[in-house]
Enzyme design. Structure first.
Site, PDB file in Angstrom:
ATOM      1  N   CYS A  73      26.870  11.529 -22.341  1.00 56.09           N
ATOM      2  CA  CYS A  73      25.895  11.660 -21.255  1.00 56.09           C
ATOM      3  C   CYS A  73      25.535  10.347 -20.576  1.00 56.09           C
ATOM      4  O   CYS A  73      25.282  10.325 -19.375  1.00 56.09           O
ATOM      5  CB  CYS A  73      24.632  12.356 -21.763  1.00 56.09           C
ATOM      6  SG  CYS A  73      23.637  11.391 -22.931  1.00 56.09           S
ATOM      7  N   CYS A 118      21.971  11.007 -31.519  1.00 56.80           N
ATOM      8  CA  CYS A 118      20.916  11.537 -30.652  1.00 56.80           C
ATOM      9  C   CYS A 118      20.193  12.689 -31.338  1.00 56.80           C
ATOM     10  O   CYS A 118      18.960  12.766 -31.318  1.00 56.80           O
ATOM     11  CB  CYS A 118      21.523  11.985 -29.325  1.00 56.80           C
ATOM     12  SG  CYS A 118      20.306  12.548 -28.113  1.00 56.80           S
ATOM     13  N   ALA A 122      13.697  22.486 -26.163  1.00 52.86           N
ATOM     14  CA  ALA A 122      14.286  21.234 -25.690  1.00 52.86           C
ATOM     15  C   ALA A 122      15.207  21.566 -24.525  1.00 52.86           C
ATOM     16  O   ALA A 122      16.258  22.174 -24.710  1.00 52.86           O
ATOM     17  CB  ALA A 122      15.067  20.567 -26.816  1.00 52.86           C
ATOM     18  N   MET A 123      14.819  21.179 -23.318  1.00 52.76           N
ATOM     19  CA  MET A 123      15.538  21.583 -22.109  1.00 52.76           C
ATOM     20  C   MET A 123      16.281  20.401 -21.495  1.00 52.76           C
ATOM     21  O   MET A 123      15.672  19.439 -21.030  1.00 52.76           O
ATOM     22  CB  MET A 123      14.568  22.201 -21.111  1.00 52.76           C
ATOM     23  CG  MET A 123      13.839  23.413 -21.685  1.00 52.76           C
ATOM     24  SD  MET A 123      12.941  24.361 -20.446  1.00 52.76           S
ATOM     25  CE  MET A 123      14.297  25.014 -19.472  1.00 52.76           C
ATOM     26  N   SER A 124      17.606  20.503 -21.497  1.00 54.85           N
ATOM     27  CA  SER A 124      18.449  19.436 -20.964  1.00 54.85           C
ATOM     28  C   SER A 124      18.715  19.586 -19.478  1.00 54.85           C
ATOM     29  O   SER A 124      19.236  18.675 -18.841  1.00 54.85           O
ATOM     30  CB  SER A 124      19.788  19.426 -21.706  1.00 54.85           C
ATOM     31  OG  SER A 124      20.496  20.625 -21.433  1.00 54.85           O
ATOM     32  N   GLY A 125      18.404  20.756 -18.925  1.00 50.55           N
ATOM     33  CA  GLY A 125      18.759  21.033 -17.541  1.00 50.55           C
ATOM     34  C   GLY A 125      20.046  21.822 -17.427  1.00 50.55           C
ATOM     35  O   GLY A 125      20.504  22.115 -16.324  1.00 50.55           O
ATOM     36  N   GLY A 126      20.629  22.186 -18.568  1.00 49.54           N
ATOM     37  CA  GLY A 126      21.847  22.979 -18.575  1.00 49.54           C
ATOM     38  C   GLY A 126      21.565  24.456 -18.763  1.00 49.54           C
ATOM     39  O   GLY A 126      20.427  24.874 -18.982  1.00 49.54           O
ATOM     40  N   LEU A 131      13.596  15.392 -22.122  1.00 46.53           N
ATOM     41  CA  LEU A 131      13.520  13.973 -22.437  1.00 46.53           C
ATOM     42  C   LEU A 131      14.327  13.184 -21.414  1.00 46.53           C
ATOM     43  O   LEU A 131      15.506  13.456 -21.213  1.00 46.53           O
ATOM     44  CB  LEU A 131      14.073  13.704 -23.839  1.00 46.53           C
ATOM     45  CG  LEU A 131      13.417  14.469 -24.986  1.00 46.53           C
ATOM     46  CD1 LEU A 131      14.084  14.101 -26.306  1.00 46.53           C
ATOM     47  CD2 LEU A 131      11.923  14.177 -25.042  1.00 46.53           C
TER      48      LEU A 131
END
EC number: 2.8.1.13
Length: 399
Positions: A213, A112, A18-22, A44
């Site tokens: 967020c 979430c 699961a990649m949030s971009g962080g 997502l």
């Protein structure tokens, strides 16, 4: 066993990250790729992509999606973006607003994790044939040591206590725990950043997200009033002794324990003691009226080896409790009786707000097992303050 506790070679083990971009989830993807796993990255899109394009550090929208894509390109792994805006609005944003209308102080990150990430994304990972879903959370999972629960896993606090996210993961179900993996649980944050630089990831120096967020610059009242206009209806500010001290412009602007910004000047320090959503009253009182040794829980998620009823009836279950994300677990006893499920805190707390979480642990240290927890329904104040509040709530409200 491989490093994820599967009895097969890494190259035979598919893992969705699961990649949030962080930086955290990016390093998870990099570590698993280095170890030879079959890695897929999924991001997502959770809220308005257009509005978030220029907002860095917002998580799961705009620039963050692009950062996740660039990381996957660097690592040489597939990257997919799934549109979950509608689902996120239904299961996280709307309940967040409803909770404020009810006079609570919600934790949307828990919702979430409960729904979009650990339910919907987990189901997608299974559909893709993945053996596990890995995330960048700072928490540990290991095989359950109890011989009565073979094949099950248990949650433990991470090595880096300053990054401990177990408080936000108390609602993770046993089925989800068995499928999830948390590769950063044994690392300090500084090491995570060092690894990101070593891997040449574009997010190595990216700042951690601080706000909720989907709330720009922390202005949650704008979102709440848009979704629930009645949250901004005016009402009275009332002292515990019954005196009307002033008026307010909506209970959404207040939280239990608040002192600054109440909007009244009385010459005495006053704190928000209770939010009477039904009558739109903000009830204030002295600091001692906030003190409590007992919190009642709802929606309890129990992760112990025996059932909740077996553990908590009678003399109760001795454990450690955390009622704020920034506090260390403190001694407590979990009970169940005719009045409900509640936790008695050995050391009192002040300003505990309904809607927040109470996470339960086996011990106070960084290797403590997570026993789950629940959402705080209400706290029981010291006798005099509790009696004053009950009398005030039972009194008629002026038209």
């Amino acid at each position: 066993m491989n490093t994820l506790d599967f009895d097969k070679q890494p190259e035979e083990t598919r893992v969705v990250v699961a990649m949030s971009g962080g930086v955290d989830s990016s390093v998870v993807a990099g570590l698993l790729k280095q170890q030879g796993y079959d890695v897929l990255g999924i991001t997502l899109q959770l809220y308005d992509h257009g509005a978030a394009v220029h907002r860095a550090g917002s998580c799961c929208a705009g620039q963050d999606i692009d950062d996740a894509r660039r990381v996957c390109e660097t690592l040489g792994i597939p990257h997919y973006v799934l549109d979950y805006e509608k689902r996120f609005r239904e299961t996280v944003i709307n309940p967040f607003a409803e909770s404020y209308v009810a006079g609570e102080t919600p934790i949307p990150c828990v919702s979430c994790n409960q729904t979009v990430k650990f339910a919907d994304l987990l189901a997608t990972a299974k559909e893709l044939g993945a053996d596990a879903l890995a995330t960048g959370h700072y928490i540990r999972s290991r095989p359950n040591p109890s011989p009565e629960h073979p094949g099950r896993r248990a949650l433990y606090r991470p090595a880096d206590a300053d990054r401990d996210q177990s408080y936000f993961l108390f609602a993770t179900t046993q089925e989800q725990i068995d499928y999830l993996r948390f590769p950063l649980g044994g690392l300090p944050k500084a090491e995570t950043r060092r690894l990101a630089e070593e891997m040449g990831l574009v997010v190595a120096k990216k700042a951690d997200s601080q706000d909720i967020c989907f709330v720009p610059q922390g202005k949650y009242s704008d979102i709440i009033t848009k979704l629930k206009p009645n949250a901004a209806l005016a009402g009275e500010i009332v002292h515990l002794d019954g005196r009307v001290l002033g008026t307010h412009e909506g209970i959404l602007h207040f939280t239990i324990g608040q002192r600054r910004g109440i909007g009244i000047a009385t010459g005495e320090p006053l704190y928000v003691v209770f939010l009477d959503a039904r009558s739109r009253r903000v009830i204030v009182g002295p600091k001692e009226a906030l003190e409590t040794h007992r919190v009642y829980l709802r929606d309890v998620n129990w992760l112990g080896d025996e059932t909740l009823a077996q553990a908590a009836t009678g003399d109760g279950f001795a454990c450690y409790a955390k009622v704020r994300s920034t506090r260390a677990p403190a001694p407590a006893v979990l009970h169940i009786d005719a009045t409900g499920t509640y936790v008695d805190l050995t050391v009192g707390e002040a300003g505990i707000a309904p809607g927040q979480a109470c996470a339960l642990y086996s011990a106070p240290g960084d290797n403590a097992r997570v026993f789950g927890g629940g959402f705080i329904e209400r706290s029981e104040r010291e006798p005099s303050a509790e009696a004053s509040l009950k009398a005030l709530l039972a009194s008629p409200v002026a038209a």
